[in-house]
Design a protein around this motif. Sequence first.
Motif, PDB file in Angstrom:
ATOM      1  N   ILE A  63      -5.414  55.747 -30.236  1.00 54.17           N
ATOM      2  CA  ILE A  63      -6.643  56.354 -29.728  1.00 54.17           C
ATOM      3  C   ILE A  63      -7.755  55.931 -30.681  1.00 54.17           C
ATOM      4  O   ILE A  63      -7.678  56.193 -31.881  1.00 54.17           O
ATOM      5  N   ASN A  64      -8.759  55.258 -30.159  1.00 50.54           N
ATOM      6  CA  ASN A  64      -9.834  54.708 -30.983  1.00 50.54           C
ATOM      7  C   ASN A  64      -9.285  53.843 -32.111  1.00 50.54           C
ATOM      8  O   ASN A  64      -9.742  53.892 -33.246  1.00 50.54           O
ATOM      9  N   PRO A 107      -5.251  46.073 -45.358  1.00 47.54           N
ATOM     10  CA  PRO A 107      -5.319  47.503 -45.656  1.00 47.54           C
ATOM     11  C   PRO A 107      -6.745  48.025 -45.523  1.00 47.54           C
ATOM     12  O   PRO A 107      -7.666  47.261 -45.775  1.00 47.54           O
ATOM     13  N   PRO A 108      -6.982  49.232 -45.162  1.00 52.01           N
ATOM     14  CA  PRO A 108      -6.002  50.186 -44.660  1.00 52.01           C
ATOM     15  C   PRO A 108      -5.924  50.107 -43.144  1.00 52.01           C
ATOM     16  O   PRO A 108      -6.855  50.499 -42.460  1.00 52.01           O
ATOM     17  N   SER A 109      -4.861  49.587 -42.606  1.00 53.51           N
ATOM     18  CA  SER A 109      -4.648  49.498 -41.165  1.00 53.51           C
ATOM     19  C   SER A 109      -3.461  50.376 -40.791  1.00 53.51           C
ATOM     20  O   SER A 109      -2.492  50.471 -41.547  1.00 53.51           O
ATOM     21  N   TYR A 110      -3.545  50.984 -39.645  1.00 51.73           N
ATOM     22  CA  TYR A 110      -2.479  51.828 -39.128  1.00 51.73           C
ATOM     23  C   TYR A 110      -2.186  51.406 -37.695  1.00 51.73           C
ATOM     24  O   TYR A 110      -3.108  51.127 -36.933  1.00 51.73           O
ATOM     25  N   VAL A 111      -0.918  51.354 -37.316  1.00 49.59           N
ATOM     26  CA  VAL A 111      -0.508  51.029 -35.952  1.00 49.59           C
ATOM     27  C   VAL A 111       0.703  51.868 -35.585  1.00 49.59           C
ATOM     28  O   VAL A 111       1.425  52.350 -36.453  1.00 49.59           O
ATOM     29  N   CYS A 112       0.915  52.008 -34.281  1.00 48.16           N
ATOM     30  CA  CYS A 112       2.129  52.675 -33.807  1.00 48.16           C
ATOM     31  C   CYS A 112       3.316  51.743 -34.005  1.00 48.16           C
ATOM     32  O   CYS A 112       3.181  50.524 -33.937  1.00 48.16           O
TER      33      CYS A 112
END
Length: 74
Positions: free
Chosen positions: A67-68, A31-36
């Motif tokens: 994106i980035n 955390p904090p990670s975000y993915v599609c």
Amino acid sequence: MKSFAFAALIATALAATTGLDARNGKPQCTPPSYVCKPDHSGWLVCNVDGTFLDAGTCPKGTTCKPINNLPYCV
């Protein structure tokens, strides 16, 4: 039940793409990670347990693209 199966499928796919294996007790993410999402319909967020959770759905007519290193609906 269908949402649980879908979440399990996503977790398995993400574990495979990140090189981490949830079956051996290692976290899938930090955390904090975000993915599609694998189908690019929205995005996932890493929770404090180190697993990805559904965080949202892209608006109609858009898809999730990194994106980035962050997911954006474009």
